[in-house]
Write a protein that holds these residues in place. Structure first.
Motif, PDB file in Angstrom:
ATOM      1  N   PRO A 296      -7.149  -2.469   6.805  1.00 26.37           N
ATOM      2  CA  PRO A 296      -8.211  -2.845   5.875  1.00 26.37           C
ATOM      3  C   PRO A 296      -7.898  -4.140   5.136  1.00 26.37           C
ATOM      4  CG  PRO A 296      -6.901  -1.074   4.969  1.00 26.37           C
ATOM      5  CD  PRO A 296      -6.385  -1.313   6.349  1.00 26.37           C
ATOM      6  N   HIS A 297      -8.876  -5.003   5.059  1.00 27.15           N
ATOM      7  CA  HIS A 297      -8.729  -6.262   4.327  1.00 27.15           C
ATOM      8  C   HIS A 297      -9.461  -6.125   3.000  1.00 27.15           C
ATOM      9  CE1 HIS A 297      -6.939  -8.060   7.837  1.00 27.15           C
ATOM     10  NE2 HIS A 297      -7.988  -7.716   8.559  1.00 27.15           N
ATOM     11  N   ALA A 298      -8.696  -5.944   1.948  1.00 29.54           N
ATOM     12  CA  ALA A 298      -9.287  -5.681   0.644  1.00 29.54           C
ATOM     13  C   ALA A 298      -9.524  -6.963  -0.135  1.00 29.54           C
ATOM     14  CB  ALA A 298      -8.367  -4.757  -0.152  1.00 29.54           C
ATOM     15  N   THR A 299     -10.386  -6.850  -1.148  1.00 29.69           N
ATOM     16  CA  THR A 299     -10.603  -7.971  -2.051  1.00 29.69           C
ATOM     17  C   THR A 299      -9.313  -8.296  -2.795  1.00 29.69           C
ATOM     18  OG1 THR A 299     -12.866  -7.171  -2.340  1.00 29.69           O
ATOM     19  CG2 THR A 299     -12.088  -8.846  -3.885  1.00 29.69           C
ATOM     20  N   GLN A 300      -8.616  -7.245  -3.248  1.00 31.41           N
ATOM     21  CA  GLN A 300      -7.304  -7.395  -3.886  1.00 31.41           C
ATOM     22  C   GLN A 300      -6.391  -6.296  -3.345  1.00 31.41           C
ATOM     23  OE1 GLN A 300      -6.372  -9.821  -5.933  1.00 31.41           O
ATOM     24  NE2 GLN A 300      -8.372 -10.781  -6.043  1.00 31.41           N
ATOM     25  N   GLN A 301      -5.107  -6.619  -3.200  1.00 35.67           N
ATOM     26  CA  GLN A 301      -4.171  -5.642  -2.657  1.00 35.67           C
ATOM     27  C   GLN A 301      -2.787  -5.851  -3.255  1.00 35.67           C
ATOM     28  OE1 GLN A 301      -4.249  -4.893   1.630  1.00 35.67           O
ATOM     29  NE2 GLN A 301      -2.010  -5.067   1.704  1.00 35.67           N
ATOM     30  N   SER A 302      -2.062  -4.747  -3.457  1.00 32.80           N
ATOM     31  CA  SER A 302      -0.678  -4.842  -3.916  1.00 32.80           C
ATOM     32  C   SER A 302       0.161  -3.820  -3.160  1.00 32.80           C
ATOM     33  CB  SER A 302      -0.566  -4.601  -5.427  1.00 32.80           C
ATOM     34  OG  SER A 302      -0.846  -3.251  -5.764  1.00 32.80           O
ATOM     35  N   ARG A 303       1.429  -4.155  -2.942  1.00 28.28           N
ATOM     36  CA  ARG A 303       2.381  -3.253  -2.301  1.00 28.28           C
ATOM     37  C   ARG A 303       3.612  -3.175  -3.195  1.00 28.28           C
ATOM     38  NH1 ARG A 303       3.423  -1.560   3.012  1.00 28.28           N
ATOM     39  NH2 ARG A 303       1.684  -2.872   3.726  1.00 28.28           N
ATOM     40  N   GLU A 304       3.888  -1.985  -3.714  1.00 27.07           N
ATOM     41  CA  GLU A 304       4.969  -1.808  -4.661  1.00 27.07           C
ATOM     42  C   GLU A 304       5.881  -0.660  -4.236  1.00 27.07           C
ATOM     43  OE1 GLU A 304       5.468  -3.763  -7.384  1.00 27.07           O
ATOM     44  OE2 GLU A 304       3.763  -4.955  -6.679  1.00 27.07           O
ATOM     45  N   ILE A 305       7.166  -0.789  -4.571  1.00 26.70           N
ATOM     46  CA  ILE A 305       8.114   0.294  -4.392  1.00 26.70           C
ATOM     47  C   ILE A 305       8.102   1.146  -5.653  1.00 26.70           C
ATOM     48  CG2 ILE A 305      10.522   0.935  -4.032  1.00 26.70           C
ATOM     49  CD1 ILE A 305       9.264  -0.299  -1.586  1.00 26.70           C
ATOM     50  N   ILE A 306       7.889   2.448  -5.487  1.00 23.24           N
ATOM     51  CA  ILE A 306       7.908   3.353  -6.636  1.00 23.24           C
ATOM     52  C   ILE A 306       9.082   4.319  -6.485  1.00 23.24           C
ATOM     53  CG2 ILE A 306       5.428   3.160  -6.995  1.00 23.24           C
ATOM     54  CD1 ILE A 306       5.104   5.921  -5.723  1.00 23.24           C
ATOM     55  N   SER A 307       9.573   4.826  -7.587  1.00 22.87           N
ATOM     56  CA  SER A 307      10.731   5.714  -7.565  1.00 22.87           C
ATOM     57  C   SER A 307      10.331   7.129  -7.168  1.00 22.87           C
ATOM     58  CB  SER A 307      11.400   5.739  -8.938  1.00 22.87           C
ATOM     59  OG  SER A 307      10.543   6.351  -9.888  1.00 22.87           O
ATOM     60  N   ILE A 308      11.327   7.933  -6.845  1.00 14.07           N
ATOM     61  CA  ILE A 308      11.058   9.324  -6.506  1.00 14.07           C
ATOM     62  C   ILE A 308      10.495  10.064  -7.713  1.00 14.07           C
ATOM     63  CG2 ILE A 308      13.361  10.166  -7.093  1.00 14.07           C
ATOM     64  CD1 ILE A 308      11.186  11.252  -4.084  1.00 14.07           C
ATOM     65  N   SER A 309      10.890   9.659  -8.905  1.00 12.77           N
ATOM     66  CA  SER A 309      10.339  10.301 -10.105  1.00 12.77           C
ATOM     67  C   SER A 309       8.854   9.967 -10.258  1.00 12.77           C
ATOM     68  CB  SER A 309      11.114   9.869 -11.354  1.00 12.77           C
ATOM     69  OG  SER A 309      11.035   8.469 -11.546  1.00 12.77           O
ATOM     70  N   ASP A 310       8.468   8.751  -9.881  1.00 11.14           N
ATOM     71  CA  ASP A 310       7.051   8.389  -9.911  1.00 11.14           C
ATOM     72  C   ASP A 310       6.269   9.224  -8.899  1.00 11.14           C
ATOM     73  OD1 ASP A 310       7.358   6.436 -11.870  1.00 11.14           O
ATOM     74  OD2 ASP A 310       7.787   4.866 -10.406  1.00 11.14           O
ATOM     75  N   LEU A 311       6.880   9.440  -7.728  1.00 12.67           N
ATOM     76  CA  LEU A 311       6.226  10.239  -6.692  1.00 12.67           C
ATOM     77  C   LEU A 311       6.075  11.690  -7.153  1.00 12.67           C
ATOM     78  CD1 LEU A 311       5.044  10.151  -3.857  1.00 12.67           C
ATOM     79  CD2 LEU A 311       7.312  10.698  -2.956  1.00 12.67           C
ATOM     80  N   VAL A 312       7.090  12.215  -7.784  1.00 14.96           N
ATOM     81  CA  VAL A 312       7.016  13.574  -8.335  1.00 14.96           C
ATOM     82  C   VAL A 312       5.918  13.652  -9.397  1.00 14.96           C
ATOM     83  CG1 VAL A 312       8.233  15.304  -9.703  1.00 14.96           C
ATOM     84  CG2 VAL A 312       9.404  14.165  -7.810  1.00 14.96           C
ATOM     85  N   ALA A 313       5.796  12.591 -10.196  1.00 17.38           N
ATOM     86  CA  ALA A 313       4.750  12.562 -11.231  1.00 17.38           C
ATOM     87  C   ALA A 313       3.360  12.594 -10.605  1.00 17.38           C
ATOM     88  CB  ALA A 313       4.918  11.324 -12.107  1.00 17.38           C
ATOM     89  N   ILE A 314       3.198  11.910  -9.472  1.00 20.15           N
ATOM     90  CA  ILE A 314       1.923  11.932  -8.759  1.00 20.15           C
ATOM     91  C   ILE A 314       1.642  13.335  -8.243  1.00 20.15           C
ATOM     92  CG2 ILE A 314       0.699  11.084  -6.711  1.00 20.15           C
ATOM     93  CD1 ILE A 314       2.157   8.399  -7.130  1.00 20.15           C
ATOM     94  N   GLU A 315       2.672  13.953  -7.663  1.00 21.97           N
ATOM     95  CA  GLU A 315       2.545  15.341  -7.181  1.00 21.97           C
ATOM     96  C   GLU A 315       2.109  16.269  -8.313  1.00 21.97           C
ATOM     97  OE1 GLU A 315       3.164  17.262  -4.479  1.00 21.97           O
ATOM     98  OE2 GLU A 315       4.250  16.049  -3.016  1.00 21.97           O
ATOM     99  N   GLN A 316       2.784  16.171  -9.437  1.00 22.51           N
ATOM    100  CA  GLN A 316       2.483  17.055 -10.559  1.00 22.51           C
ATOM    101  C   GLN A 316       1.075  16.810 -11.100  1.00 22.51           C
ATOM    102  OE1 GLN A 316       5.790  16.157 -13.172  1.00 22.51           O
ATOM    103  NE2 GLN A 316       7.088  17.757 -12.268  1.00 22.51           N
ATOM    104  N   ALA A 317       0.671  15.541 -11.121  1.00 24.33           N
ATOM    105  CA  ALA A 317      -0.672  15.209 -11.609  1.00 24.33           C
ATOM    106  C   ALA A 317      -1.741  15.762 -10.659  1.00 24.33           C
ATOM    107  CB  ALA A 317      -0.813  13.698 -11.751  1.00 24.33           C
ATOM    108  N   LEU A 318      -1.473  15.714  -9.360  1.00 27.21           N
ATOM    109  CA  LEU A 318      -2.410  16.280  -8.392  1.00 27.21           C
ATOM    110  C   LEU A 318      -2.546  17.787  -8.595  1.00 27.21           C
ATOM    111  CD1 LEU A 318      -1.461  14.326  -5.136  1.00 27.21           C
ATOM    112  CD2 LEU A 318      -3.695  14.317  -6.256  1.00 27.21           C
ATOM    113  N   ILE A 319      -1.406  18.457  -8.748  1.00 29.56           N
ATOM    114  CA  ILE A 319      -1.431  19.905  -8.965  1.00 29.56           C
ATOM    115  C   ILE A 319      -2.188  20.248 -10.241  1.00 29.56           C
ATOM    116  CG2 ILE A 319       0.012  21.914  -9.456  1.00 29.56           C
ATOM    117  CD1 ILE A 319       2.154  20.632  -7.645  1.00 29.56           C
TER     118      ILE A 319
END
Length: 229
Positions: A108-131
């Protein structure tokens, strides 16, 4: 019958012709783009590699009035480290102008795009927020996603198990979903998220998909664990 299914009946012959004449780099055919978007929104590419032993994959999609803003968040856990990559894309004006599906996969070619490295704690936070947002509940079968409304879709593959869920104003307060804040930490697009508001437009029956810009209207319907095709 969903808008996509109605559309497929109308353009079946055109789709056959397009598939025969497709180019290696993808398609600029406005008729075919909705089908590409449907596949992406259904997580077909994630499903195809969702087997035990593979890295976890997450995709969230925010439809903020399709013709105004669509945001996608693709997150892949890195097996060799305690990190993950988050690719955030912002599409302005829908996929008519910005979407492309290459033969080698989603590109996909987006109007704006970013690629970032996130920590495992950030990933866990996403999991918890989804739950916390109700993601672990069964998908709401029959739920209709209108392109001219505000909704979120989330899909996750963990340990070979694929899970899908969607939020609309009928089952959630879209503006207060917990994962909005945690996703923002890995979003460096610089484009503000459009908060829900009550748009004013003609009745849905007066609008149609024309593939050439302007007002676009279609629906997608949620099934047992994904979109109904």
């Amino acid at each position: 019958m969903t808008g996509f299914r109605r559309l497929s009946a109308i353009v079946l012959f055109a789709a056959v012709l397009a598939s025969c004449a497709s180019e290696p780099g993808g398609t600029n055919n406005p008729i075919m783009r909705p089908f590409q978007w449907f596949s992406y929104a259904n997580g077909d590419d994630i499903r195809n590699v969702c087997v035990p032993g593979r890295n976890s994959r997450y995709r969230l999609i925010y439809n903020a009035l399709y013709d105004e803003q669509v945001r996608t968040y693709d997150i892949v856990q890195l097996l060799t480290s305690k990190e993950a990559t988050q690719v955030t894309r912002v599409f302005s004006g829908g996929i008519n102008a910005d979407w492309n599906l290459a033969s080698s996969g989603f590109d996909p070619h987006a109007t704006q795009q970013s690629r970032e490295i996130i920590s495992i704690s950030d990933l866990v936070a996403i999991e918890q927020a989804l739950i916390k947002s109700g993601f672990e509940q069964p998908a709401i079968k029959g739920q209709i996603l209108h392109s001219d409304s505000f909704y979120w879709i989330a899909m996750v593959c963990r340990d070979g198990i694929f899970k899908y869920y969607a939020w609309t104003d009928r089952n959630a307060d879209i503006k207060k979903l917990p994962f909005r804040e945690v996703l923002a930490k890995g979003d460096e697009t610089g484009v503000a998220l459009v908060d829900p508001y009550a748009p004013t437009f003609p009745g849905r029956g007066s609008r149609y998909y024309n593939g050439r810009g302007g007002k676009t209207y279609f629906t997608m319907q949620v099934g047992d664990n994904g979109l109904i095709q």
